[in-house]
Design a protein around this motif. Structure first.
Motif, PDB file in Angstrom:
ATOM      1  N   PRO A   7       0.812  -1.217   0.000  1.00  0.00           N
ATOM      2  CA  PRO A   7       0.000   0.000   0.000  1.00  0.00           C
ATOM      3  C   PRO A   7       0.848   1.271   0.000  1.00  0.00           C
ATOM      4  N   THR A   8       0.297   2.304  -0.560  1.00  0.00           N
ATOM      5  CA  THR A   8       0.951   3.611  -0.603  1.00  0.00           C
ATOM      6  C   THR A   8       1.327   4.071   0.797  1.00  0.00           C
ATOM      7  N   GLU A   9       0.470   3.784   1.762  1.00  0.00           N
ATOM      8  CA  GLU A   9       0.743   4.191   3.142  1.00  0.00           C
ATOM      9  C   GLU A   9       2.026   3.551   3.679  1.00  0.00           C
ATOM     10  N   VAL A  10       2.265   2.308   3.314  1.00  0.00           N
ATOM     11  CA  VAL A  10       3.478   1.621   3.751  1.00  0.00           C
ATOM     12  C   VAL A  10       4.705   2.266   3.107  1.00  0.00           C
ATOM     13  N   ILE A  11       4.596   2.592   1.840  1.00  0.00           N
ATOM     14  CA  ILE A  11       5.709   3.247   1.148  1.00  0.00           C
ATOM     15  C   ILE A  11       5.984   4.612   1.769  1.00  0.00           C
ATOM     16  N   CYS A  12       4.941   5.370   2.059  1.00  0.00           N
ATOM     17  CA  CYS A  12       5.121   6.688   2.693  1.00  0.00           C
ATOM     18  C   CYS A  12       5.716   6.546   4.091  1.00  0.00           C
ATOM     19  N   TYR A  13       5.308   5.527   4.819  1.00  0.00           N
ATOM     20  CA  TYR A  13       5.882   5.267   6.137  1.00  0.00           C
ATOM     21  C   TYR A  13       7.368   4.957   6.013  1.00  0.00           C
ATOM     22  N   GLU A  14       7.724   4.086   5.070  1.00  0.00           N
ATOM     23  CA  GLU A  14       9.132   3.744   4.856  1.00  0.00           C
ATOM     24  C   GLU A  14       9.921   4.979   4.430  1.00  0.00           C
ATOM     25  N   MET A  15       9.313   5.831   3.626  1.00  0.00           N
ATOM     26  CA  MET A  15       9.972   7.067   3.199  1.00  0.00           C
ATOM     27  C   MET A  15      10.248   7.957   4.415  1.00  0.00           C
ATOM     28  N   ALA A  16       9.282   8.059   5.312  1.00  0.00           N
ATOM     29  CA  ALA A  16       9.464   8.867   6.524  1.00  0.00           C
ATOM     30  C   ALA A  16      10.550   8.265   7.416  1.00  0.00           C
ATOM     31  N   GLN A  17      10.545   6.936   7.561  1.00  0.00           N
ATOM     32  CA  GLN A  17      11.568   6.279   8.369  1.00  0.00           C
ATOM     33  C   GLN A  17      12.955   6.497   7.780  1.00  0.00           C
ATOM     34  N   ARG A  18      13.049   6.428   6.449  1.00  0.00           N
ATOM     35  CA  ARG A  18      14.339   6.633   5.789  1.00  0.00           C
ATOM     36  C   ARG A  18      14.793   8.084   5.894  1.00  0.00           C
ATOM     37  N   THR A  19      13.858   9.014   5.972  1.00  0.00           N
ATOM     38  CA  THR A  19      14.218  10.422   6.186  1.00  0.00           C
ATOM     39  C   THR A  19      14.862  10.585   7.553  1.00  0.00           C
ATOM     40  N   LEU A  20      14.252   9.978   8.563  1.00  0.00           N
ATOM     41  CA  LEU A  20      14.816  10.036   9.917  1.00  0.00           C
ATOM     42  C   LEU A  20      16.184   9.364   9.974  1.00  0.00           C
ATOM     43  N   SER A  21      16.313   8.262   9.282  1.00  0.00           N
ATOM     44  CA  SER A  21      17.583   7.536   9.253  1.00  0.00           C
ATOM     45  C   SER A  21      18.674   8.376   8.580  1.00  0.00           C
ATOM     46  N   ALA A  22      18.334   9.004   7.476  1.00  0.00           N
ATOM     47  CA  ALA A  22      19.311   9.847   6.766  1.00  0.00           C
ATOM     48  C   ALA A  22      19.721  11.033   7.624  1.00  0.00           C
ATOM     49  N   GLU A  23      18.760  11.642   8.307  1.00  0.00           N
ATOM     50  CA  GLU A  23      19.060  12.765   9.205  1.00  0.00           C
ATOM     51  C   GLU A  23      19.985  12.305  10.323  1.00  0.00           C
ATOM     52  N   ALA A  24      19.713  11.160  10.904  1.00  0.00           N
ATOM     53  CA  ALA A  24      20.557  10.637  11.977  1.00  0.00           C
ATOM     54  C   ALA A  24      21.955  10.317  11.467  1.00  0.00           C
ATOM     55  N   GLN A  25      22.032   9.775  10.273  1.00  0.00           N
ATOM     56  CA  GLN A  25      23.325   9.455   9.677  1.00  0.00           C
ATOM     57  C   GLN A  25      24.159  10.725   9.489  1.00  0.00           C
ATOM     58  N   LEU A  26      23.533  11.779   9.026  1.00  0.00           N
ATOM     59  CA  LEU A  26      24.254  13.045   8.842  1.00  0.00           C
ATOM     60  C   LEU A  26      24.641  13.674  10.173  1.00  0.00           C
ATOM     61  N   SER A  27      23.802  13.511  11.172  1.00  0.00           N
ATOM     62  CA  SER A  27      24.105  14.070  12.490  1.00  0.00           C
ATOM     63  C   SER A  27      25.319  13.387  13.107  1.00  0.00           C
ATOM     64  N   ARG A  28      25.497  12.105  12.815  1.00  0.00           N
ATOM     65  CA  ARG A  28      26.645  11.362  13.340  1.00  0.00           C
ATOM     66  C   ARG A  28      27.916  11.648  12.550  1.00  0.00           C
ATOM     67  N   SER A  29      27.770  12.131  11.313  1.00  0.00           N
ATOM     68  CA  SER A  29      28.909  12.363  10.431  1.00  0.00           C
ATOM     69  C   SER A  29      28.974  13.825  10.004  1.00  0.00           C
ATOM     70  N   PRO A  30      29.473  14.718  10.867  1.00  0.00           N
ATOM     71  CA  PRO A  30      29.467  16.135  10.532  1.00  0.00           C
ATOM     72  C   PRO A  30      30.308  16.485   9.316  1.00  0.00           C
ATOM     73  N   ASP A  31      31.285  15.665   8.946  1.00  0.00           N
ATOM     74  CA  ASP A  31      32.111  15.953   7.785  1.00  0.00           C
ATOM     75  C   ASP A  31      31.443  15.581   6.475  1.00  0.00           C
ATOM     76  N   LEU A  32      30.418  14.745   6.526  1.00  0.00           N
ATOM     77  CA  LEU A  32      29.774  14.260   5.332  1.00  0.00           C
ATOM     78  C   LEU A  32      29.221  15.378   4.437  1.00  0.00           C
ATOM     79  N   PRO A  33      28.515  16.389   4.963  1.00  0.00           N
ATOM     80  CA  PRO A  33      27.992  17.430   4.077  1.00  0.00           C
ATOM     81  C   PRO A  33      29.087  18.175   3.323  1.00  0.00           C
ATOM     82  N   GLU A  34      30.234  18.406   3.957  1.00  0.00           N
ATOM     83  CA  GLU A  34      31.300  19.102   3.254  1.00  0.00           C
ATOM     84  C   GLU A  34      31.908  18.235   2.162  1.00  0.00           C
ATOM     85  N   ALA A  35      31.979  16.941   2.419  1.00  0.00           N
ATOM     86  CA  ALA A  35      32.567  16.023   1.442  1.00  0.00           C
ATOM     87  C   ALA A  35      31.668  15.845   0.233  1.00  0.00           C
ATOM     88  N   ALA A  36      30.367  15.947   0.439  1.00  0.00           N
ATOM     89  CA  ALA A  36      29.423  15.769  -0.661  1.00  0.00           C
ATOM     90  C   ALA A  36      29.385  17.016  -1.463  1.00  0.00           C
TER      91      ALA A  36
END
Length: 113
Positions: A84-113
Motif C-alpha cells: 500500500p501507498t501508506e506503507v511506502i510513505c511510512y518507509e519514506m518517513a523512516q528513511r528520512t529520519l535515518s538519513a538525518e541521523a546518519q548526517l548528524s553522526r557524520s558532521p564531515d559528510l555534508p562538506e565532502a558531498a
C-alpha cells in the motif's frame, strides 16, 4: 495570473529551494528507500544498486517524491506484491529520519558531498 503561474513554477521546482543539507538528506533517503524496495523485491546486489540509483535520480525531478511513490507501487505490483501507498510513505518517513541521523553522526559528510 502571471503571479499564479510563477507560484506553480516555484512549487514544481521545490527541490531547488531546499538547503544543501535537506537535499543531501533527501538523496540519502531516496537511496535507502530504493535499496529497501529492491530488497523487498529480492533483487540481486548489482541490480539493487542500480535500482536505488534510479530512485535517487527520480527524486531529483520536480515532483520526485510523488513520482517515487508511484514508481514503487507500480514496481511492487509488477513483482506480484501488493504494498500500500501508506506503507511506502511510512518507509519514506523512516528513511528520512535515518538519513538525518546518519548526517548528524557524520558532521564531515555534508562538506565532502
Amino acid at each position: 495570473m502571471l503571479a499564479l503561474g510563477h507560484k506553480f513554477e516555484v512549487i514544481e521546482n521545490s527541490f531547488d529551494g531546499l538547503t544543501p543539507r535537506m537535499r543531501l538528506i533527501a538523496t540519502l533517503r531516496n537511496r535507502q528507500l530504493g535499496l529497501w524496495a529492491a530488497h523487498m523485491m529480492e533483487f540481486e546486489l548489482a541490480q539493487a544498486e542500480e535500482y536505488a540509483d534510479g530512485i535517487v535520480a527520480l527524486g531529483l525531478q520536480s515532483n520526485g517524491d510523488l513520482a517515487i511513490v508511484d514508481k514503487l507501487v507500480e514496481d511492487f505490483a509488477r513483482a506480484g506484491m501488493t504494498v500500500p501507498t501508506e506503507v511506502i510513505c511510512y518507509e519514506m518517513a523512516q528513511r528520512t529520519l535515518s538519513a538525518e541521523a546518519q548526517l548528524s553522526r557524520s558532521p564531515d559528510l555534508p562538506e565532502a558531498a
